[in-house]
Write a protein that holds these residues in place. Structure first.
Motif, PDB file in Angstrom:
ATOM      1  N   ASP A 150       0.832  -1.206   0.000  1.00 17.59           N
ATOM      2  CA  ASP A 150       0.000   0.000   0.000  1.00 17.59           C
ATOM      3  C   ASP A 150       0.870   1.261   0.000  1.00 17.59           C
ATOM      4  OD1 ASP A 150      -2.201  -1.668   0.111  1.00 17.59           O
ATOM      5  OD2 ASP A 150      -2.465  -1.463   2.287  1.00 17.59           O
ATOM      6  N   THR A 151       1.904   1.245   0.836  1.00 21.84           N
ATOM      7  CA  THR A 151       2.756   2.433   0.970  1.00 21.84           C
ATOM      8  C   THR A 151       3.540   2.712  -0.301  1.00 21.84           C
ATOM      9  OG1 THR A 151       2.968   2.156   3.368  1.00 21.84           O
ATOM     10  CG2 THR A 151       4.673   3.442   2.254  1.00 21.84           C
ATOM     11  N   TRP A 152       4.243   1.709  -0.803  1.00 24.22           N
ATOM     12  CA  TRP A 152       5.075   1.939  -1.986  1.00 24.22           C
ATOM     13  C   TRP A 152       4.226   2.147  -3.234  1.00 24.22           C
ATOM     14  CZ3 TRP A 152       9.523   3.871  -1.467  1.00 24.22           C
ATOM     15  CH2 TRP A 152      10.318   3.536  -0.371  1.00 24.22           C
ATOM     16  N   GLY A 153       3.040   1.536  -3.270  1.00 21.12           N
ATOM     17  CA  GLY A 153       2.140   1.794  -4.386  1.00 21.12           C
ATOM     18  C   GLY A 153       1.760   3.262  -4.471  1.00 21.12           C
ATOM     19  N   THR A 154       1.472   3.848  -3.312  1.00 19.49           N
ATOM     20  CA  THR A 154       1.116   5.268  -3.267  1.00 19.49           C
ATOM     21  C   THR A 154       2.297   6.159  -3.622  1.00 19.49           C
ATOM     22  OG1 THR A 154      -0.565   4.848  -1.559  1.00 19.49           O
ATOM     23  CG2 THR A 154       0.253   7.113  -1.770  1.00 19.49           C
ATOM     24  N   ILE A 155       3.482   5.824  -3.097  1.00 22.56           N
ATOM     25  CA  ILE A 155       4.673   6.632  -3.365  1.00 22.56           C
ATOM     26  C   ILE A 155       5.024   6.604  -4.856  1.00 22.56           C
ATOM     27  CG2 ILE A 155       7.157   6.801  -2.968  1.00 22.56           C
ATOM     28  CD1 ILE A 155       6.651   5.832  -0.101  1.00 22.56           C
ATOM     29  N   PHE A 156       5.009   5.421  -5.451  1.00 23.52           N
ATOM     30  CA  PHE A 156       5.332   5.319  -6.875  1.00 23.52           C
ATOM     31  C   PHE A 156       4.291   6.068  -7.716  1.00 23.52           C
ATOM     32  CE2 PHE A 156       8.633   2.557  -5.792  1.00 23.52           C
ATOM     33  CZ  PHE A 156       9.300   2.086  -6.923  1.00 23.52           C
ATOM     34  N   LYS A 157       3.022   5.927  -7.352  1.00 25.60           N
ATOM     35  CA  LYS A 157       1.965   6.593  -8.107  1.00 25.60           C
ATOM     36  C   LYS A 157       2.115   8.105  -8.031  1.00 25.60           C
ATOM     37  CE  LYS A 157      -3.071   6.722  -8.653  1.00 25.60           C
ATOM     38  NZ  LYS A 157      -4.374   6.193  -8.130  1.00 25.60           N
ATOM     39  N   ASN A 184      15.742  -2.333  -6.806  1.00 24.46           N
ATOM     40  CA  ASN A 184      15.777  -3.098  -8.043  1.00 24.46           C
ATOM     41  C   ASN A 184      14.862  -2.459  -9.090  1.00 24.46           C
ATOM     42  OD1 ASN A 184      16.625  -5.378  -9.610  1.00 24.46           O
ATOM     43  ND2 ASN A 184      14.683  -6.395  -9.167  1.00 24.46           N
ATOM     44  N   LEU A 185      13.661  -2.059  -8.678  1.00 30.18           N
ATOM     45  CA  LEU A 185      12.719  -1.438  -9.608  1.00 30.18           C
ATOM     46  C   LEU A 185      13.240  -0.107 -10.135  1.00 30.18           C
ATOM     47  CD1 LEU A 185       9.285  -2.034  -7.803  1.00 30.18           C
ATOM     48  CD2 LEU A 185      10.276  -3.348  -9.688  1.00 30.18           C
ATOM     49  N   LEU A 186      13.967   0.626  -9.287  1.00 33.20           N
ATOM     50  CA  LEU A 186      14.490   1.944  -9.675  1.00 33.20           C
ATOM     51  C   LEU A 186      15.804   1.855 -10.459  1.00 33.20           C
ATOM     52  CD1 LEU A 186      13.789   3.948  -6.382  1.00 33.20           C
ATOM     53  CD2 LEU A 186      12.465   3.982  -8.512  1.00 33.20           C
ATOM     54  N   GLY A 187      16.331   0.657 -10.616  1.00 35.55           N
ATOM     55  CA  GLY A 187      17.572   0.484 -11.367  1.00 35.55           C
ATOM     56  C   GLY A 187      18.830   0.762 -10.567  1.00 35.55           C
ATOM     57  N   ILE A 188      18.685   0.998  -9.272  1.00 34.94           N
ATOM     58  CA  ILE A 188      19.841   1.320  -8.438  1.00 34.94           C
ATOM     59  C   ILE A 188      20.742   0.105  -8.257  1.00 34.94           C
ATOM     60  CG2 ILE A 188      20.558   2.056  -6.130  1.00 34.94           C
ATOM     61  CD1 ILE A 188      17.902   3.646  -6.003  1.00 34.94           C
ATOM     62  N   SER A 189      20.151  -1.044  -8.021  1.00 32.45           N
ATOM     63  CA  SER A 189      20.938  -2.260  -7.807  1.00 32.45           C
ATOM     64  C   SER A 189      21.802  -2.589  -9.017  1.00 32.45           C
ATOM     65  CB  SER A 189      20.003  -3.441  -7.497  1.00 32.45           C
ATOM     66  OG  SER A 189      19.243  -3.205  -6.340  1.00 32.45           O
ATOM     67  N   GLU A 190      21.226  -2.415 -10.200  1.00 32.67           N
ATOM     68  CA  GLU A 190      21.971  -2.706 -11.427  1.00 32.67           C
ATOM     69  C   GLU A 190      23.150  -1.761 -11.592  1.00 32.67           C
ATOM     70  OE1 GLU A 190      21.209  -3.195 -16.261  1.00 32.67           O
ATOM     71  OE2 GLU A 190      19.585  -2.584 -14.913  1.00 32.67           O
ATOM     72  N   LYS A 191      22.949  -0.487 -11.261  1.00 27.65           N
ATOM     73  CA  LYS A 191      24.039   0.482 -11.372  1.00 27.65           C
ATOM     74  C   LYS A 191      25.169   0.143 -10.406  1.00 27.65           C
ATOM     75  CE  LYS A 191      21.218   4.376 -12.966  1.00 27.65           C
ATOM     76  NZ  LYS A 191      20.687   5.728 -12.646  1.00 27.65           N
ATOM     77  N   VAL A 192      24.811  -0.262  -9.195  1.00 30.81           N
ATOM     78  CA  VAL A 192      25.830  -0.655  -8.224  1.00 30.81           C
ATOM     79  C   VAL A 192      26.570  -1.891  -8.706  1.00 30.81           C
ATOM     80  CG1 VAL A 192      26.191  -1.528  -5.880  1.00 30.81           C
ATOM     81  CG2 VAL A 192      24.642   0.392  -6.269  1.00 30.81           C
ATOM     82  N   MET A 215      21.259 -18.155   6.178  1.00 31.56           N
ATOM     83  CA  MET A 215      21.567 -16.919   5.478  1.00 31.56           C
ATOM     84  C   MET A 215      20.771 -15.742   6.022  1.00 31.56           C
ATOM     85  SD  MET A 215      21.288 -18.527   1.669  1.00 31.56           S
ATOM     86  CE  MET A 215      21.177 -16.901   0.913  1.00 31.56           C
ATOM     87  N   GLY A 216      19.675 -16.022   6.711  1.00 31.45           N
ATOM     88  CA  GLY A 216      18.777 -14.957   7.125  1.00 31.45           C
ATOM     89  C   GLY A 216      17.869 -14.564   5.976  1.00 31.45           C
ATOM     90  N   PRO A 217      16.960 -13.632   6.194  1.00 30.12           N
ATOM     91  CA  PRO A 217      16.072 -13.159   5.124  1.00 30.12           C
ATOM     92  C   PRO A 217      16.880 -12.556   3.977  1.00 30.12           C
ATOM     93  CG  PRO A 217      15.319 -12.407   7.281  1.00 30.12           C
ATOM     94  CD  PRO A 217      16.696 -12.968   7.478  1.00 30.12           C
ATOM     95  N   PHE A 218      16.398 -12.736   2.749  1.00 33.01           N
ATOM     96  CA  PHE A 218      17.098 -12.131   1.619  1.00 33.01           C
ATOM     97  C   PHE A 218      16.119 -11.841   0.491  1.00 33.01           C
ATOM     98  CE2 PHE A 218      17.182 -16.666   0.708  1.00 33.01           C
ATOM     99  CZ  PHE A 218      17.007 -16.767  -0.670  1.00 33.01           C
ATOM    100  N   TYR A 219      16.533 -10.940  -0.380  1.00 33.10           N
ATOM    101  CA  TYR A 219      15.766 -10.593  -1.565  1.00 33.10           C
ATOM    102  C   TYR A 219      16.516 -11.086  -2.782  1.00 33.10           C
ATOM    103  CZ  TYR A 219      13.850  -7.817  -5.410  1.00 33.10           C
ATOM    104  OH  TYR A 219      13.301  -7.431  -6.626  1.00 33.10           O
ATOM    105  N   CYS A 220      15.805 -11.735  -3.686  1.00 39.67           N
ATOM    106  CA  CYS A 220      16.411 -12.214  -4.931  1.00 39.67           C
ATOM    107  C   CYS A 220      15.885 -11.384  -6.095  1.00 39.67           C
ATOM    108  CB  CYS A 220      16.079 -13.691  -5.153  1.00 39.67           C
ATOM    109  SG  CYS A 220      16.684 -14.330  -6.739  1.00 39.67           S
ATOM    110  N   PRO A 221      16.726 -10.538  -6.696  1.00 43.34           N
ATOM    111  CA  PRO A 221      16.254  -9.708  -7.814  1.00 43.34           C
ATOM    112  C   PRO A 221      15.918 -10.508  -9.062  1.00 43.34           C
ATOM    113  CG  PRO A 221      18.623  -9.451  -7.498  1.00 43.34           C
ATOM    114  CD  PRO A 221      18.125 -10.266  -6.339  1.00 43.34           C
TER     115      PRO A 221
END
Length: 289
Positions: free
Chosen positions: A92-99, A175-183, A128-134
């Motif tokens: 809900d939060t990120w949906g509103t921010i992106f919109k 990842n959605l903003l392309g920041i991860s790819e640039k890094v 490993m703990g929690p992780f995000y897989c792009p």
């Protein structure tokens, strides 16, 4: 937190009945935690993780009967429900921010598992703990980590748990903003020490984005209770690189940091919480973290 009866997310994959047991998938040789971590890092930094994972001799999954986990407790199911509500609130939060910025937020999925599971980044294990897989845009969570957060890291509380989930969702936003790819691309051109510094900035930005979520969630839905912020700051402190290195190896080596010190993690989460804006989370342009 005050959304115990809030909306649950539709983006949950519950694999807990599969039960990997944390030791591989039976019969053959299991992948070690170090191999998985290296593979995940490699994928972020421009190396095909299959090059690493394929050399680790991952065995095929045994029949479902051999993988069945122990019966779940009501307490664990309550944790799963809470995690689902946190994910829904980030949606809900990120949906509103992106919109509001003229964009569209593509929601990640969250995989709940026990012990070990397959992901788009290879085999994920509880250690490993929690992780995000792009690669598959999914957050992976073994709920036993919340017990570890409370018992080992001495960071109890539902908002400490929510902070952990929001941090991984922060990686999805990157990842959605392309920041991860640039890094990832930048790391290919620098030394290991400089690459670690880029990783720290990426992780601290995810902490800040977790704070941005909390800022807007509380402003819109008044979800925070007294003591919640302290719980999140306690979790950020407990998992700082300096604190973990001191506990595990008795000394602190700043050049090897990949997530940031306790003080840095606290500072950037607080920045996001207080400012509530993506612009405030630009960890890549500041001289001092």
């Amino acid at each position: 937190m005050l959304f115990r009866n809030g909306r649950e997310s539709d983006n949950i994959e519950d694999r807990r009945e599969e039960g990997g047991g944390g030791g591989g998938f039976g019969g053959g040789r299991s992948i070690g935690v170090g191999t998985i971590v290296i593979a995940l890092v490699a994928m972020y930094f421009g190396i095909d993780p299959r090059v690493i994972l394929d050399t680790a001799s991952v065995s095929q999954s045994p029949p479902p009967a051999a993988r069945r986990a122990a019966p779940r407790s009501p307490a664990e199911d309550e944790l799963a429900r809470f995690a689902s509500m946190v994910l829904a609130d980030t949606e809900d939060t990120w949906g509103t921010i992106f919109k509001s910025g003229g964009g569209q937020y593509h929601q990640p999925r969250m995989v709940l598992y026990t012990g070990a599971t397959r992901s788009g980044c290879g085999v994920g294990q509880a250690a490993m703990g929690p992780f995000y897989c792009p690669a598959d845009q999914k957050v992976y969570l073994d709920l036993s980590f919340f017990n570890e957060l409370k018992d080992r890291f001495r960071a109890p509380g539902d908002f400490a748990q929510a902070y952990v989930i929001a941090h991984e969702v922060g990686h999805h936003v990157q990842n959605l903003l392309g920041i991860s790819e640039k890094v990832q691309q930048a790391r290919e051109r620098v030394s290991e020490r400089q690459g670690n510094q880029l990783s720290v900035r990426l992780e601290l930005q995810a902490d800040c984005l977790a704070g941005v979520w909390a800022h807007h969630a509380d402003r819109s839905r008044q979800v925070l209770e007294a003591g919640d912020v302290e719980e999140a700051l306690g979790a950020a402190t407990a998992i700082g690189d300096d604190r973990l290195q001191k506990q595990t190896q008795g000394q602190v080596v700043p050049d090897s940091f990949t997530h940031g010190s306790s003080a840095q993690r606290v500072r950037w989460f607080r920045t996001g919480l207080e400012k509530g804006s993506l612009k405030a989370c630009d960890t890549f342009s500041v001289a001092k973290l």
